[in-house]
Design an enzyme around this catalytic site. Sequence first.
Site, mmCIF file in Angstrom:
data_model
loop_
_atom_site.group_PDB
_atom_site.id
_atom_site.type_symbol
_atom_site.label_atom_id
_atom_site.label_comp_id
_atom_site.label_asym_id
_atom_site.label_seq_id
_atom_site.Cartn_x
_atom_site.Cartn_y
_atom_site.Cartn_z
ATOM 1 N N HIS A 1 0.975 5.854 -1.576
ATOM 2 C CA HIS A 1 0.379 6.644 -2.236
ATOM 3 C C HIS A 1 1.915 7.474 -2.189
ATOM 4 O O HIS A 1 1.893 8.470 -1.626
ATOM 5 C CB HIS A 1 -0.469 7.282 -1.577
ATOM 6 C CG HIS A 1 -1.714 6.994 -0.689
ATOM 7 N ND1 HIS A 1 -2.613 6.387 -1.445
ATOM 8 C CD2 HIS A 1 -2.266 6.593 0.463
ATOM 9 C CE1 HIS A 1 -3.419 6.092 -0.747
ATOM 10 N NE2 HIS A 1 -3.209 5.334 0.108
ATOM 11 N N ARG B 1 -16.853 5.550 1.808
ATOM 12 C CA ARG B 1 -17.577 6.991 1.796
ATOM 13 C C ARG B 1 -17.287 7.148 0.208
ATOM 14 O O ARG B 1 -18.092 8.265 0.700
ATOM 15 C CB ARG B 1 -16.623 7.432 3.082
ATOM 16 C CG ARG B 1 -15.391 7.334 2.994
ATOM 17 C CD ARG B 1 -14.917 8.131 4.396
ATOM 18 N NE ARG B 1 -13.333 7.552 4.486
ATOM 19 C CZ ARG B 1 -12.460 8.486 4.618
ATOM 20 N NH1 ARG B 1 -12.186 9.652 3.275
ATOM 21 N NH2 ARG B 1 -11.330 7.691 4.783
ATOM 22 N N ARG C 1 -5.371 15.331 6.969
ATOM 23 C CA ARG C 1 -5.512 15.118 4.933
ATOM 24 C C ARG C 1 -5.899 16.975 4.583
ATOM 25 O O ARG C 1 -5.847 16.945 3.756
ATOM 26 C CB ARG C 1 -7.045 14.472 5.148
ATOM 27 C CG ARG C 1 -7.492 14.679 3.675
ATOM 28 C CD ARG C 1 -9.178 13.441 3.980
ATOM 29 N NE ARG C 1 -10.181 14.682 3.699
ATOM 30 C CZ ARG C 1 -11.126 13.840 3.422
ATOM 31 N NH1 ARG C 1 -11.388 13.507 2.802
ATOM 32 N NH2 ARG C 1 -11.945 15.169 4.002
ATOM 33 N N ASP D 1 2.558 3.244 3.222
ATOM 34 C CA ASP D 1 0.997 3.641 2.854
ATOM 35 C C ASP D 1 1.873 5.620 2.423
ATOM 36 O O ASP D 1 1.856 5.934 1.434
ATOM 37 C CB ASP D 1 0.396 4.067 4.173
ATOM 38 C CG ASP D 1 -0.826 4.948 3.985
ATOM 39 O OD1 ASP D 1 -1.021 5.128 3.132
ATOM 40 O OD2 ASP D 1 -2.369 4.421 5.199
ATOM 41 N N HIS E 1 -11.296 3.587 -3.771
ATOM 42 C CA HIS E 1 -10.958 5.190 -2.062
ATOM 43 C C HIS E 1 -11.412 4.298 -0.782
ATOM 44 O O HIS E 1 -10.537 3.917 0.195
ATOM 45 C CB HIS E 1 -11.513 5.863 -2.543
ATOM 46 C CG HIS E 1 -11.166 6.557 -1.714
ATOM 47 N ND1 HIS E 1 -11.314 6.744 -0.806
ATOM 48 C CD2 HIS E 1 -9.337 7.289 -1.414
ATOM 49 C CE1 HIS E 1 -10.193 7.780 0.334
ATOM 50 N NE2 HIS E 1 -9.587 7.743 0.347
ATOM 51 N N HIS F 1 0.584 -1.436 -0.764
ATOM 52 C CA HIS F 1 0.074 0.219 -0.446
ATOM 53 C C HIS F 1 0.783 1.528 0.359
ATOM 54 O O HIS F 1 1.297 1.734 1.040
ATOM 55 C CB HIS F 1 -1.054 0.314 1.050
ATOM 56 C CG HIS F 1 -2.131 1.206 1.373
ATOM 57 N ND1 HIS F 1 -3.131 1.036 0.516
ATOM 58 C CD2 HIS F 1 -2.051 2.298 2.201
ATOM 59 C CE1 HIS F 1 -3.595 2.067 0.621
ATOM 60 N NE2 HIS F 1 -3.417 2.641 1.010
ATOM 61 N N HIS G 1 -5.931 -0.723 5.860
ATOM 62 C CA HIS G 1 -6.330 -0.389 7.416
ATOM 63 C C HIS G 1 -7.556 -0.987 7.652
ATOM 64 O O HIS G 1 -8.805 -0.127 7.958
ATOM 65 C CB HIS G 1 -6.873 0.589 6.787
ATOM 66 C CG HIS G 1 -5.415 1.923 6.177
ATOM 67 N ND1 HIS G 1 -4.773 2.099 6.842
ATOM 68 C CD2 HIS G 1 -6.087 2.453 5.099
ATOM 69 C CE1 HIS G 1 -3.808 2.498 5.993
ATOM 70 N NE2 HIS G 1 -4.351 2.888 5.462
ATOM 71 N N HIS H 1 -9.761 0.637 1.598
ATOM 72 C CA HIS H 1 -9.532 1.649 2.702
ATOM 73 C C HIS H 1 -10.439 0.847 3.186
ATOM 74 O O HIS H 1 -11.793 1.573 2.486
ATOM 75 C CB HIS H 1 -9.213 3.344 2.866
ATOM 76 C CG HIS H 1 -8.043 3.497 2.155
ATOM 77 N ND1 HIS H 1 -8.279 4.827 1.401
ATOM 78 C CD2 HIS H 1 -6.677 3.240 1.651
ATOM 79 C CE1 HIS H 1 -6.932 5.124 0.474
ATOM 80 N NE2 HIS H 1 -5.675 4.529 1.327
HETATM 81 ZN ZN ZN Z 1 -4.297 4.649 2.001
#
Ligand code: ZN
Length: 460
Positions: free
Chosen positions: A57, A207, A81, A321, A204, A55, A270, A233
């Site tokens: 990004h 949500r 975020r 991550d 993603h 994982h 996660h 996620h």
């Molecule tokens: Zn992530």
Amino acid sequence: VRLLFERALLPAGVVRDVALEVGADGFISAVTAGVRGDGAPVIRGLALPGMPNLHSHAFQRAMAGLAEVAGRGERSFWGWRAVMYRLVERLAPEDVAAIAAFLYVELLEAGYTSVGEFHYLHHDIGGQPYPDPAAMALAVRRAAGEVGLRQTLLPTLYQQGNFGGAPLEGAQRRFQHDTGRFLDYVQALRARDSQLARTGVAFHSLRAVPPAALAEVTAAVRAADPVCPLHVHIAEQQREVADCVAWSGRRPVEYLLESGVVDAGWCLVHATHVSAAELAAIAAVGAVVGLCPTTEGNLGDGRFALDELLAAGGRFGIGSDSHVSVDPREELRSAEYTLRLWRERRAVALTPGATHTGAALYAAAVAGGGQALGHAHHGLASGGPADVVLIDTDRAEFCGVPDAALVDAYVFAPRPAAIDRVWVGGHEVVAGGRHRARGLVEERYRASIARLAPATAEGS
Ligand SMILES: [Zn+2]
């Protein structure tokens, strides 16, 4: 190619005088132990299977360490975020390529040999598709190709701001696809797959993806490829769990499993906030839990009961991550130390029947990570990828460590310079602890960060 190692970690443990035959396809065609005196040069040290990083990004490497300032905004995941979105608003494909290449060099030097790139930054700064809609995705794929890292690219579906269809805002407009275009985009990437570069699919989060889109995409992907990796996620934050319950009456893992789509090709990243029943259900379907202990700790996500997952026969792999750490050993230690502090005892995260904590964690993460990235086989075994990390056991730090404890010592007692050489698909990419292209890749990274400076300095 034939590689003859003084020692290698095989499924049976650390074994002496091991020959690996590597086919032209970059996979291991044969493993022979006890090979002596056949004239081939012996590579001294301990050969480990390379660690999959399930994982990543990649672009977040540019803000690692820059969101540690309290007192501004919310001191939570959601405040972090906001910092990340300020970076997202400035990134062009050439920046993403430069950052990813630098990160991937760091990963390879640290003993990761494959990566799952969970890629949701698709469109231009105004939120419009690039002339080639896959431009961003191809930039991160190119970065992996340039530095010789095996990559499973996970183009990521992102359609709404929260459960129940909240609209996307600001930086999130760069992430959005309607379902049809997303499937075309995945197809376009799959058509360009190669030996070291394959395509999976990610959602993603619950949500960000409504149920109908999740069902439609899963069905289309499974029809095209029954073993295509599918990542999501799932339950990172308590607030996310509460929002999911308010929306559906179900916790996220419960909801996803009840939808009936999850199989052993799935990776639940996660799965932090899960009940014992949810853990057992994840183990029962054979899905992999994607643990990112340093990022989960950094973001204050919560504790994961890895001991309960392993006791239920579940599988896990590790990811870096947000890249606050790029060292697989730190992920493994962090997962285990969280449990030691929690349970107030030692050697907690053991697979059934295992006795050496470090070796057991390492082997389990190689197997689970490989499964999550869609590798058909894992480890130093016939059919597995010829992805090898060589530990220099001649260093003074390893003096007096018996073979059976070498992996424990490697994982638990930090030896930063222990990695000497790294091969991916049989090609040597790291020698003397340094990636062959580090100089050039560093130069491009510095230039890119200088351009982005106002965004990355935000945390100062
Ligand atoms: Zn992530």
